[in-house]
Design an enzyme around this catalytic site. Structure first.
Site, PDB file in Angstrom:
ATOM      1  N   GLU A   1       7.490  76.869 -24.022  1.00  0.00           N
ATOM      2  CA  GLU A   1       6.525  76.335 -24.994  1.00  0.00           C
ATOM      3  C   GLU A   1       5.900  75.027 -24.507  1.00  0.00           C
ATOM      4  O   GLU A   1       4.696  74.797 -24.647  1.00  0.00           O
ATOM      5  CB  GLU A   1       7.202  76.056 -26.345  1.00  0.00           C
ATOM      6  CG  GLU A   1       7.840  77.258 -27.024  1.00  0.00           C
ATOM      7  CD  GLU A   1       9.317  77.377 -26.706  1.00  0.00           C
ATOM      8  OE1 GLU A   1       9.701  77.252 -25.521  1.00  0.00           O
ATOM      9  OE2 GLU A   1      10.102  77.600 -27.649  1.00  0.00           O
TER      10      GLU A   1
ATOM     11  N   CYS B   1      10.815  71.692 -29.038  1.00  0.00           N
ATOM     12  CA  CYS B   1       9.577  72.476 -28.982  1.00  0.00           C
ATOM     13  C   CYS B   1       8.885  72.527 -30.345  1.00  0.00           C
ATOM     14  O   CYS B   1       7.650  72.502 -30.414  1.00  0.00           O
ATOM     15  CB  CYS B   1       9.876  73.875 -28.453  1.00  0.00           C
ATOM     16  SG  CYS B   1      10.345  73.854 -26.698  1.00  0.00           S
TER      17      CYS B   1
END
Lengths: 149, 149
Positions: B54, B85
């Site tokens: 991510e 994330c």
């Protein structure tokens, strides 16, 4: 021993402000106090929402030390880390975090997610808040006052 | 419309496993479905604890789009994002997150910090979990069984 890296982090925060970035600075040192790397916010410059001082310093320390685990290292940062940075600090296995002022709106250590206290946090560093708290906060106040002015 | 980026994210997760990285893949698309960039975990390769799929995708999308705010963009990822994330997703202003399987041990969206529900979260994306859940989970199971074997 904690003064010198924190004073350097404050210097870096001032450099961030001159570059029109939110003034936050960070320094990573080894357990014997040797500086490994330093960084300040570079979000606007790098067009990178993850380019907080802590993340940039952690990435550079990993590169320098040749490991994604910064065992025994200490992070100094002028502002309470946000939730993203708290997550990164835990993943990096940093032993200690020293921070300047609290961040009630966006902090992820003493506020909101309080990530280090979550069952999903698998490494909890020792945390020491309030180092050069006023100086750290003043830099942020001046920056946002200038922006609004 | 959601199948194609998620199938691609699964392919990227398989590539991660071949590179001996925890198999997680991510794709960022614009609001009209055009792929902007893709990534898989590269923690070991880059010696970077923040090199989750991510984070790498968000950084690259910012570079490509020339902005630290990925307004209107959608992230597809094979595993529930961790707390770091989730923080980055919010800071990046991603409009939607589609994810594969849940991560009870390390997730930061439906578990632990549940960051998007915190008062310190200033942008909450729409979240759609469980896409290709079994396939995403199987890749992780196979990877960790291999590691232990």
């Amino acid at each position: 021993m904690v003064d010198s890296p924190m004073l350097r982090a404050l210097e870096l925060a001032k450099q961030a402000a001159l570059a029109r970035e939110v003034p936050v600075g960070a320094v990573i040192v080894s357990s014997d106090g040797a500086v490994i790397c330093e960084a300040h916010n570079r979000i606007v410059e790098l067009k990178d929402p993850t380019a907080h001082a802590e993340i940039l310093a952690i990435r550079e320390a990993g590169e320098i030390l040749g490991s994604e685990r910064l065992m025994g290292c200490h992070l100094y940062v002028t502002l309470e880390p946000c939730t993203m940075c708290a997550g990164a600090i835990s993943l990096a296995r940093l032993a200690r975090v020293y921070f300047g002022c609290l961040d009630p709106k966006g902090g992820g250590v003493e506020h909101g997610a309080c990530f280090f206290d979550q069952p999903t946090c698998h490494h909890k560093p020792d945390v020491y808040g309030g180092l050069y708290e006023e100086e750290s906060a003043q830099l942020l106040k001046d920056f946002f006052a200038d922006k609004r002015g």
